[in-house]
Design a protein around this motif. Structure first.
Motif, short mmCIF file in Angstrom:
data_model
loop_
_atom_site.label_atom_id
_atom_site.label_comp_id
_atom_site.label_asym_id
_atom_site.label_seq_id
_atom_site.Cartn_x
_atom_site.Cartn_y
_atom_site.Cartn_z
N GLU A 189 -15.18 -0.32 11.74
CA GLU A 189 -14.41 -1.46 11.44
C GLU A 189 -13.97 -1.12 9.49
OE1 GLU A 189 -14.41 -6.29 10.14
OE2 GLU A 189 -15.66 -5.40 11.98
N ARG A 190 -15.26 -0.88 8.96
CA ARG A 190 -15.21 -0.41 7.54
C ARG A 190 -14.43 0.56 7.21
NH1 ARG A 190 -20.19 0.72 3.51
NH2 ARG A 190 -20.58 2.50 4.89
N GLU A 191 -14.54 1.72 7.95
CA GLU A 191 -13.39 2.97 7.84
C GLU A 191 -12.30 2.65 7.97
OE1 GLU A 191 -14.69 6.15 7.21
OE2 GLU A 191 -16.97 5.45 6.58
N ALA A 192 -11.70 1.84 9.02
CA ALA A 192 -10.62 1.58 9.35
C ALA A 192 -9.87 0.66 8.13
CB ALA A 192 -10.31 0.81 10.60
N GLY A 193 -10.72 -0.54 7.79
CA GLY A 193 -10.16 -1.24 6.94
C GLY A 193 -9.95 -0.46 5.38
N LEU A 194 -10.86 0.25 5.08
CA LEU A 194 -10.54 1.13 4.02
C LEU A 194 -9.64 1.98 3.98
CD1 LEU A 194 -11.97 0.89 1.28
CD2 LEU A 194 -13.34 2.95 2.04
N ALA A 195 -9.27 2.72 5.23
CA ALA A 195 -7.85 3.55 5.61
C ALA A 195 -6.74 2.68 5.41
CB ALA A 195 -8.10 4.02 6.76
N ARG A 196 -6.88 1.55 5.95
CA ARG A 196 -5.71 0.73 5.75
C ARG A 196 -5.56 0.16 4.33
NH1 ARG A 196 -7.44 -2.03 10.00
NH2 ARG A 196 -8.46 -3.54 8.54
N LEU A 197 -6.44 0.03 3.71
CA LEU A 197 -6.16 -0.43 2.27
C LEU A 197 -5.84 0.66 1.08
CD1 LEU A 197 -6.91 -3.01 0.35
CD2 LEU A 197 -9.17 -1.86 -0.03
N PHE A 198 -6.24 2.03 1.69
CA PHE A 198 -5.83 3.08 0.91
C PHE A 198 -4.37 3.44 1.16
CE2 PHE A 198 -5.35 7.60 0.38
CZ PHE A 198 -5.85 7.66 -0.88
N GLU A 199 -3.91 3.50 2.51
CA GLU A 199 -2.58 3.41 2.97
C GLU A 199 -1.72 2.57 2.08
OE1 GLU A 199 -0.10 3.30 6.92
OE2 GLU A 199 -2.08 4.40 6.93
N LEU A 200 -1.76 1.38 2.22
CA LEU A 200 -1.09 0.22 1.59
C LEU A 200 -0.83 0.17 0.07
CD1 LEU A 200 -2.08 -2.55 4.04
CD2 LEU A 200 0.22 -1.30 4.14
N HIS A 201 -2.20 0.64 -0.72
CA HIS A 201 -2.15 0.31 -1.97
C HIS A 201 -2.56 1.35 -2.80
CE1 HIS A 201 -1.83 -3.86 -0.72
NE2 HIS A 201 -2.88 -3.74 -0.08
N TYR A 202 -2.75 2.69 -2.30
CA TYR A 202 -3.11 3.58 -3.08
C TYR A 202 -2.21 4.08 -4.26
CZ TYR A 202 -4.23 8.24 -5.24
OH TYR A 202 -4.62 9.00 -6.13
N SER A 203 -0.67 4.08 -4.09
CA SER A 203 0.13 4.26 -5.12
C SER A 203 0.36 3.15 -6.17
CB SER A 203 1.45 4.62 -4.37
OG SER A 203 1.92 3.40 -3.58
N SER A 204 0.28 1.88 -5.64
CA SER A 204 0.25 0.92 -6.66
C SER A 204 -0.77 0.66 -7.60
CB SER A 204 0.58 -0.52 -5.75
OG SER A 204 -0.52 -0.98 -5.19
#
Length: 186
Positions: A26-41
């Motif tokens: 769950e942590r890995e998936a949540g962090l991957a989602r967070l990275f995908e959505l917000h890295y560029s911003s």
């Protein structure tokens, strides 16, 4: 002596052991989602706040949230935590560089932007970015968080660790300074 025998393939062994713990998954998936959505911003935020190495600042912010993932009370607040971490890390990096530059015998005259970034910015944008970089840190942070990320006053206060009234003050003073810089150019 003959030629050495080729190594027998051992199969596709993973570089790291497979994660089977549901909490870790769950942590890995949540962090991957967070990275995908917000890295560029988050990268843009670090750049606009004046980080000299924005990629490392953002990477460190993601590392910190990874370490503290289980202690987050509200996973939905992870973006705000990440934004706050980027602000704090950028501020700490700028302070560190100021101390280092004070103790260098021959400080650099001026940081030079890359040819690519210079070519991409229009004249007014360059003036605005230069004026933004000249603002005090808190004013720059408040303006970037408000006008670039579109955060509410309370979110800015939380990200910067200051009161809402201070956010209003920093934003108003920053806008006044930028307006003055742009009008002086005309």
């Amino acid at each position: 002596m003959g030629a050495p025998e080729p190594l027998a393939p051992t199969g596709a062994e993973p570089l790291s052991p497979a994660v089977t713990d549901p909490d870790e998954l769950e942590r890995e998936a949540g962090l991957a989602r967070l990275f995908e959505l917000h890295y560029s911003s988050m990268l843009r935020l670090a750049v606009l706040l004046g980080a000299d190495d924005p990629e490392n600042v953002v990477a460190e912010a993601y590392y910190q949230i990874y370490r503290k993932w289980r202690r987050l009370r509200d996973i939905e607040a992870a973006e705000a935590y990440l934004r706050s971490t980027v602000c704090n890390l950028t501020r700490m990096r700028i302070r560190h560089l100021q101390v280092v530059r004070r103790h260098v015998e021959n400080p650099p005259d001026e940081l030079v932007a890359s040819a690519e970034s210079t070519a991409l910015l229009h004249d007014d944008q360059r003036v605005l970015i230069d004026a933004l970089q000249q603002l005090p840190t808190r004013q720059r942070e408040a303006l970037v968080l408000r006008h670039w990320l579109g955060l509410k006053e309370s979110e800015i206060a939380a990200a910067m660790g200051i009161s809402s009234g201070s956010v209003k003050t920093h934003t108003a003073r920053g806008i006044a300074a930028l307006t003055q810089a742009m009008e002086a150019r005309r």
